[in-house]
Write a protein that holds these residues in place. Structure first.
Motif, PDB file in Angstrom:
ATOM      1  N   ILE A  67      -7.423  -4.187  15.117  1.00 42.75           N
ATOM      2  CA  ILE A  67      -6.661  -3.702  16.265  1.00 42.75           C
ATOM      3  C   ILE A  67      -5.356  -4.481  16.382  1.00 42.75           C
ATOM      4  CG2 ILE A  67      -8.682  -2.913  17.537  1.00 42.75           C
ATOM      5  CD1 ILE A  67      -8.432  -5.425  19.296  1.00 42.75           C
ATOM      6  N   MET A  68      -4.388  -3.866  17.040  1.00 40.62           N
ATOM      7  CA  MET A  68      -3.091  -4.474  17.256  1.00 40.62           C
ATOM      8  C   MET A  68      -2.963  -4.894  18.710  1.00 40.62           C
ATOM      9  SD  MET A  68       0.663  -2.807  16.452  1.00 40.62           S
ATOM     10  CE  MET A  68       0.472  -2.963  14.665  1.00 40.62           C
ATOM     11  N   HIS A  69      -2.297  -6.007  18.945  1.00 36.50           N
ATOM     12  CA  HIS A  69      -2.001  -6.500  20.284  1.00 36.50           C
ATOM     13  C   HIS A  69      -1.269  -5.414  21.074  1.00 36.50           C
ATOM     14  CE1 HIS A  69      -0.046  -8.999  23.379  1.00 36.50           C
ATOM     15  NE2 HIS A  69      -0.949  -9.936  23.099  1.00 36.50           N
ATOM     16  N   PRO A  70      -1.555  -5.231  22.353  1.00 41.95           N
ATOM     17  CA  PRO A  70      -0.945  -4.119  23.094  1.00 41.95           C
ATOM     18  C   PRO A  70       0.551  -4.261  23.337  1.00 41.95           C
ATOM     19  CG  PRO A  70      -2.286  -5.473  24.540  1.00 41.95           C
ATOM     20  CD  PRO A  70      -2.568  -5.936  23.153  1.00 41.95           C
ATOM     21  N   VAL A  71       1.108  -5.457  23.139  1.00 44.99           N
ATOM     22  CA  VAL A  71       2.535  -5.666  23.382  1.00 44.99           C
ATOM     23  C   VAL A  71       3.252  -6.136  22.127  1.00 44.99           C
ATOM     24  CG1 VAL A  71       4.251  -6.930  24.724  1.00 44.99           C
ATOM     25  CG2 VAL A  71       2.119  -6.185  25.820  1.00 44.99           C
ATOM     26  N   ASN A  72       2.662  -7.097  21.414  1.00 48.07           N
ATOM     27  CA  ASN A  72       3.296  -7.725  20.254  1.00 48.07           C
ATOM     28  C   ASN A  72       2.708  -7.152  18.980  1.00 48.07           C
ATOM     29  OD1 ASN A  72       4.326  -9.369  18.272  1.00 48.07           O
ATOM     30  ND2 ASN A  72       3.930 -11.277  19.360  1.00 48.07           N
ATOM     31  N   ASP A  73       3.481  -6.348  18.271  1.00 47.46           N
ATOM     32  CA  ASP A  73       2.924  -5.678  17.096  1.00 47.46           C
ATOM     33  C   ASP A  73       2.907  -6.553  15.849  1.00 47.46           C
ATOM     34  OD1 ASP A  73       5.591  -5.630  16.467  1.00 47.46           O
ATOM     35  OD2 ASP A  73       5.765  -3.450  16.318  1.00 47.46           O
ATOM     36  N   SER A  74       3.268  -7.821  15.982  1.00 46.76           N
ATOM     37  CA  SER A  74       3.067  -8.769  14.887  1.00 46.76           C
ATOM     38  C   SER A  74       1.711  -9.454  14.975  1.00 46.76           C
ATOM     39  CB  SER A  74       4.169  -9.840  14.903  1.00 46.76           C
ATOM     40  OG  SER A  74       5.422  -9.270  14.609  1.00 46.76           O
ATOM     41  N   CYS A  94      -5.779   2.775  10.321  1.00 40.71           N
ATOM     42  CA  CYS A  94      -4.353   2.822  10.020  1.00 40.71           C
ATOM     43  C   CYS A  94      -3.588   2.690  11.340  1.00 40.71           C
ATOM     44  CB  CYS A  94      -3.980   4.106   9.294  1.00 40.71           C
ATOM     45  SG  CYS A  94      -5.023   5.530   9.623  1.00 40.71           S
ATOM     46  N   ILE A  95      -2.604   1.777  11.373  1.00 46.18           N
ATOM     47  CA  ILE A  95      -1.924   1.423  12.617  1.00 46.18           C
ATOM     48  C   ILE A  95      -0.424   1.345  12.363  1.00 46.18           C
ATOM     49  CG2 ILE A  95      -1.747  -0.275  14.478  1.00 46.18           C
ATOM     50  CD1 ILE A  95      -4.501  -1.328  13.640  1.00 46.18           C
ATOM     51  N   TYR A  96       0.365   1.982  13.237  1.00 45.43           N
ATOM     52  CA  TYR A  96       1.812   1.852  13.209  1.00 45.43           C
ATOM     53  C   TYR A  96       2.255   0.692  14.096  1.00 45.43           C
ATOM     54  CZ  TYR A  96       2.544   6.492  11.103  1.00 45.43           C
ATOM     55  OH  TYR A  96       2.570   7.578  10.256  1.00 45.43           O
ATOM     56  N   GLY A  97       3.354   0.042  13.693  1.00 47.22           N
ATOM     57  CA  GLY A  97       3.981  -0.937  14.565  1.00 47.22           C
ATOM     58  C   GLY A  97       4.650  -0.251  15.747  1.00 47.22           C
ATOM     59  N   TYR A  98       4.768  -0.976  16.870  1.00 47.25           N
ATOM     60  CA  TYR A  98       5.392  -0.414  18.058  1.00 47.25           C
ATOM     61  C   TYR A  98       6.911  -0.373  17.953  1.00 47.25           C
ATOM     62  CZ  TYR A  98       0.865  -1.829  20.023  1.00 47.25           C
ATOM     63  OH  TYR A  98      -0.464  -2.026  20.249  1.00 47.25           O
ATOM     64  N   GLY A 100      -3.995   7.033  13.130  1.00 47.94           N
ATOM     65  CA  GLY A 100      -3.014   6.271  13.887  1.00 47.94           C
ATOM     66  C   GLY A 100      -1.767   7.112  14.054  1.00 47.94           C
ATOM     67  N   THR A 101      -1.089   6.977  15.215  1.00 50.54           N
ATOM     68  CA  THR A 101       0.066   7.802  15.540  1.00 50.54           C
ATOM     69  C   THR A 101       1.287   6.932  15.787  1.00 50.54           C
ATOM     70  OG1 THR A 101      -1.390   9.449  16.564  1.00 50.54           O
ATOM     71  CG2 THR A 101       0.952   9.592  17.086  1.00 50.54           C
ATOM     72  N   SER A 102       2.428   7.355  15.269  1.00 55.57           N
ATOM     73  CA  SER A 102       3.681   6.646  15.493  1.00 55.57           C
ATOM     74  C   SER A 102       4.051   6.658  16.969  1.00 55.57           C
ATOM     75  CB  SER A 102       4.801   7.298  14.671  1.00 55.57           C
ATOM     76  OG  SER A 102       6.066   6.869  15.100  1.00 55.57           O
TER      77      SER A 102
END
Length: 868
Positions: free
Chosen positions: A587-594, A536-540, A497-499
């Motif tokens: 996976i994370m939502h494409p707009v809302n990182d919560s 591994c996922i970063y928040g937007y 995952g990338t910041s």
């Protein structure tokens, strides 16, 4: 041919019937030759393991398996993690036949591809320019260290500052400064880069022999069988000749090579099918003793006498030759019965040439059976000790996988035995003291699972361990240890995952080495996260928020730039807390990182950072757990969810429909999904396995209809796929060998692997800000390349085909604008050629509408212009 196949089958029966505990009765039974096909069947092995696991769970029902400590990285019992890694790797590749020999055809399939028309017609100028990103060497977070597994450490026989180590998936590495720094030794493009041992001619160190494959992990992880023994005559710069020419499909393994120091044209190989000898520097090999051999040693000072150990999982026996290895006889005096022994390891010492040490492993349980010594050159042995259990660790004993021993070259009574940890005896094996610890504390911390112990020639105060965390060194008799892996890029990665704020702030999930991070040019272990790190996922909105996963879908949320965390999802309960796949999709939502989706037996969603999860729709049917999830970036109400044999689609974000349709689920397993970033209905699905032309399938209508999109791909499992935004439907596919690219400008997939080692690619991600694509590999860590097609910064409407903003052919260059592109709408003579934004979620950065030009955006459409 029939006789050869029968021999292979019998060898497999002998090897596998007494393997890990679940491969024994009552879990796994072989009732005659007709039943032996079960040994080659994934589903029979899986059923045996599941039954064994159920019994173990019943025994350990009071143990909280969810809250495993960070050191219990082998899972809830010995062999659990090794099996689960093997299962995760094997299951999609062998569906539906269950034939576990299929992955052994990988290199054969790849070589056929290289000789075929699609590769010959490639555009070499656009085939990638891959370079490594690391990690290189030992990575730490202060109390936990690791690089990745190494199988052996060898010294140059003339200059002990020159050292060699071999990795099961990362090839051969060399050090010229006593192990302080390592560099790769030209094995990345070999047909099989995994290695088990190396032997060096002491009279001409330019001559070397390399044992291919991964003997230590046979039947446990990737089951990488050997193609034989490669030879170099230029010090490892090139490896031109395979002196054995085995086939991977034969399922053979090489444990050790031994070269005669006086007559170096004589080399021995201890293998899973017997002891082989060459007298002519590899021109020909002769089987001198059939059996399953893991170790061989010369008697110091007498090269006519050799000792060898037979037995893999059972039938452990000690052999001796007194005629230079022409023949061998068993020695049993004082040693346990072969039926009781799962494996033996041998050590000899020039401090007393009549001393021979043997450590014995129990069958079935693979813990300590006993330690034996001979003082008369191997004629008779005496039991020195059978306690404590010097082979056990936190998760139990697994000495079929990790076992090593070495005797001091200066003091005949000093011995080191390594299994999960290292134990030391200074009285000939009568008493033992724990010498290293997987947990640290009062005993020096050294990474667990030792495969090699080597004294620096001429001393017994300096020695090295090769283990699952790389190379470790002590210079003071083991009082302190330091990692010595600088330069080794051999990490076995699952995901990355990338910041969003820094393209070189990256998280990566590793086998046995937790979750690691690249930040400020340096790698560190962010958290060991109970062994294997996965997604591994970063928040937007802030990259101090990270979601990290370990095996079976245990997920933590970290914050505040430090590895403090909350557990938001476990793997030992029910619902979202049930065990998912070994690699559970997150996976994370494409707009809302919560907002995240987690795929277990059902799809689960949180909209508050994991505080609460609710089930999304129903994806019942097909295999047990989900293997892939994908949002449509332009419309997050479109959610794609896949099991290995089902594809489900939601168009409202809440309910799913089965859109499997004509996908080839009867012959291959789904592995990943990707959706066009501007059209939520355009989706591609990838497949594992070895069925030709069944690799990637495409739908333009959210799965209502499907078409084959596989032209130009080799017959290899496809593990991952990524879509290049602002492109002409550019796609990259990661396979078991290489990365491949396609867009609408070419008729078939193109090779995109220049500079990339011949290694499994597990995940791909694009860093748009710098125009790079990254590949997480299983054995050679993280790599990056320039994109095949440059991401445009300016798009101009040409509109000669339709009025659809979403059609890349209406733009020059051919791409659909995103929030990172500027666009120009020029004046054109026919008004019907002006664009209409007819899909929600489209965007651009800056827009220029020329005089008398027109842009139509219906009031029901969500369209954004992002001005920096």
């Amino acid at each position: 041919m029939k006789n050869i196949l029968s021999l292979i089958l019998l060898l497999l029966v002998a090897t596998a019937t007494k393997a890990q505990p679940w491969m024994n009765a009552p879990y796994f039974t072989i009732k005659g030759k007709a039943d032996s096909s079960k040994l080659m069947n994934f589903y029979a092995i899986q059923a045996a393991f599941n039954s064994y696991e159920k019994d173990r769970d019943a025994l350990n029902k009071n143990k909280d398996t969810d809250e495993l400590t960070e050191t219990e990285d082998e899972g809830k019992f010995a062999g659990y993690a090794q099996y689960k890694r093997w299962e995760s790797y094997m299951e999609p590749r062998v569906f539906p036949s269950g034939d576990i020999t299929l992955p052994s055809t990988k290199q054969e399939k790849f070589q056929k591809y290289l000789q075929a028309g699609h590769y010959a017609a490639r555009n070499a100028a656009a085939s990638g320019n891959w370079v490594p990103l690391g990690p290189t060497g030992t990575v730490t977070n202060g109390n936990y260290y690791g690089a990745a597994r190494v199988n052996f450490i060898r010294f140059d026989p003339v200059n002990s500052n020159i050292m060699w180590t071999v990795s099961p998936l990362g090839g051969l590495w060399k050090s010229t400064d006593g192990g302080q720094n390592w560099f790769n030794s030209n094995t990345d493009q070999l047909p099989l880069i995994g290695c088990s041992d190396i032997a060096i001619d002491p009279l001409n160190t330019q001559v070397m022999y390399l044992a291919t494959g991964d003997a230590n992990a046979v039947t446990s992880q990737l089951t990488i069988s050997s193609i034989g023994i490669l030879k170099s005559t230029d010090g490892g710069i090139s490896w031109g000749a395979n002196t054995m020419n085995w086939q991977v499909s034969w399922g053979r393994n090489i444990y050790k090579l031994l070269i005669n120091p006086i007559h170096p044209d004589t080399v021995f190989a201890a293998t899973s099918v017997g002891l082989f000898r060459t007298l002519n520097a590899g021109a020909s090999w002769v089987l001198v003793q059939a059996g399953q051999f893991t170790d061989i040693e010369f008697k110091p000072g007498n090269l006519n006498t050799l000792y060898a150990a037979a037995g893999i999982f059972s039938g452990g026996a000690f052999y001796r030759s007194t005629n230079g290895g022409a023949s061998f006889l068993t020695i049993s005096s004082g040693l346990p019965l072969p039926a009781n022994v799962g494996r033996l390891e041998i050590a000899v010492t020039p401090a007393d040439t009549n001393y021979v040490y043997v450590v014995a492993v129990k069958t079935s349980t693979y813990d300590f059976y006993g330690f034996y010594r001979s003082v008369d050159g191997g004629n008779n042995f005496t039991l020195q000790a059978n306690t404590p259990n010097i082979l056990a660790g936190a998760a139990g004993s697994q000495a079929w996988y990790n076992l090593a021993m070495s005797a001091s070259p200066l003091h005949r009574d000093t011995i080191l035995v390594g299994a999960t940890n290292i134990f030391r005896s200074v009285d000939g094996g009568i008493t033992w003291v724990k010498h290293t610890s997987e947990n640290g504390g009062l005993i020096p911390l050294v990474h667990a699972d030792h495969h090699s112990i080597s004294f620096l020639p001429g001393t017994d105060s300096v020695y090295f361990s090769g283990n699952d965390g790389g190379v470790w060194k002590t210079t003071n008799y083991g009082v302190t240890w330091t990692p010595s892996s600088q330069g080794l890029q051999i990490a076995q990665m699952y995901k990355l995952g990338t910041s969003a704020f820094d393209p070189y702030t990256i998280l990566t999930g590793h086998q046995d080495e937790g979750t690691q991070t690249l930040h400020g040019g340096n790698w560190s272990i962010f958290t060991s996260n109970t062994g294997d790190g996965m997604e591994c996922i970063y928040g937007y909105t802030q990259d101090s928020i990270r979601y990290l996963e370990s095996f079976n879908g245990r997920i933590i949320r970290t914050y505040n730039k430090v590895p403090l965390y909350n557990i938001i999802c476990t793997n030992a309960g029910a619902g979202v807390n049930a065990a998912g796949n070994w690699i559970t999709p997150v996976i994370m939502h494409p707009v809302n990182d919560s907002t995240l989706l987690v795929g277990k037996a059902q799809v689960w969603r949180t909209v508050n950072d994991g505080a609460v999860f609710t089930q999304v729709g129903d994806v019942s049917g097909g295999s047990a757990n989900l293997v892939a999830l994908a949002y449509a970036p332009s419309d997050p109400n479109y959610i794609y969810a896949a099991k290995s044999n089902r594809l489900f689609v939601s168009t409202d974000g809440n309910t799913f429909s089965d859109r499997t349709g004509t996908l080839p689920i009867a012959s291959a397993s789904i592995t990943s999904i990707v959706v066009c970033n501007t059209n939520p209905k355009k989706v591609w699905v990838t497949f594992s396995g070895y069925v030709a032309a069944t690799k990637v399938w495409y739908s333009a209508d959210a799965g209502i209809t499907w078409s084959n999109y596989s032209t130009g791909l080799p017959n290899l499992p496809v593990n991952c796929i990524v879509y290049q935004n602002a492109s002409n439907d550019g796609l990259y596919a990661g396979t078991d060998v290489g990365v491949y690219f396609i867009d609408k400008s070419v008729a078939s997939w193109q090779p995109f692997f220049t500079g990339l080692p011949n290694v499994d690619v597990e995940e791909l991600e694009i860093a748009y800000g710098i125009g790079k694509i990254r590949a997480a590999t299983n054995g050679r860590a993280l790599w990056e390349s320039d994109l095949a097609v440059v991401v445009p910064t300016l798009l101009t409407w040409v509109g000669g085909i339709s009025t659809d903003w979403n059609n890349p052919m209406n733009w020059t260059p051919n791409a659909v604008p995103t929030s990172k592109q500027d666009v120009i709408i020029p004046q054109v003579p026919v008004s019907n050629y002006y664009p209409i934004v007819n899909v929600s979620g489209l965007a651009c950065r800056n827009i220029t509408v020329k005089s008398n030009a027109t842009l139509t955006i219906p009031e029901t459409i969500d369209f954004k212009v992002k001005i920096n």
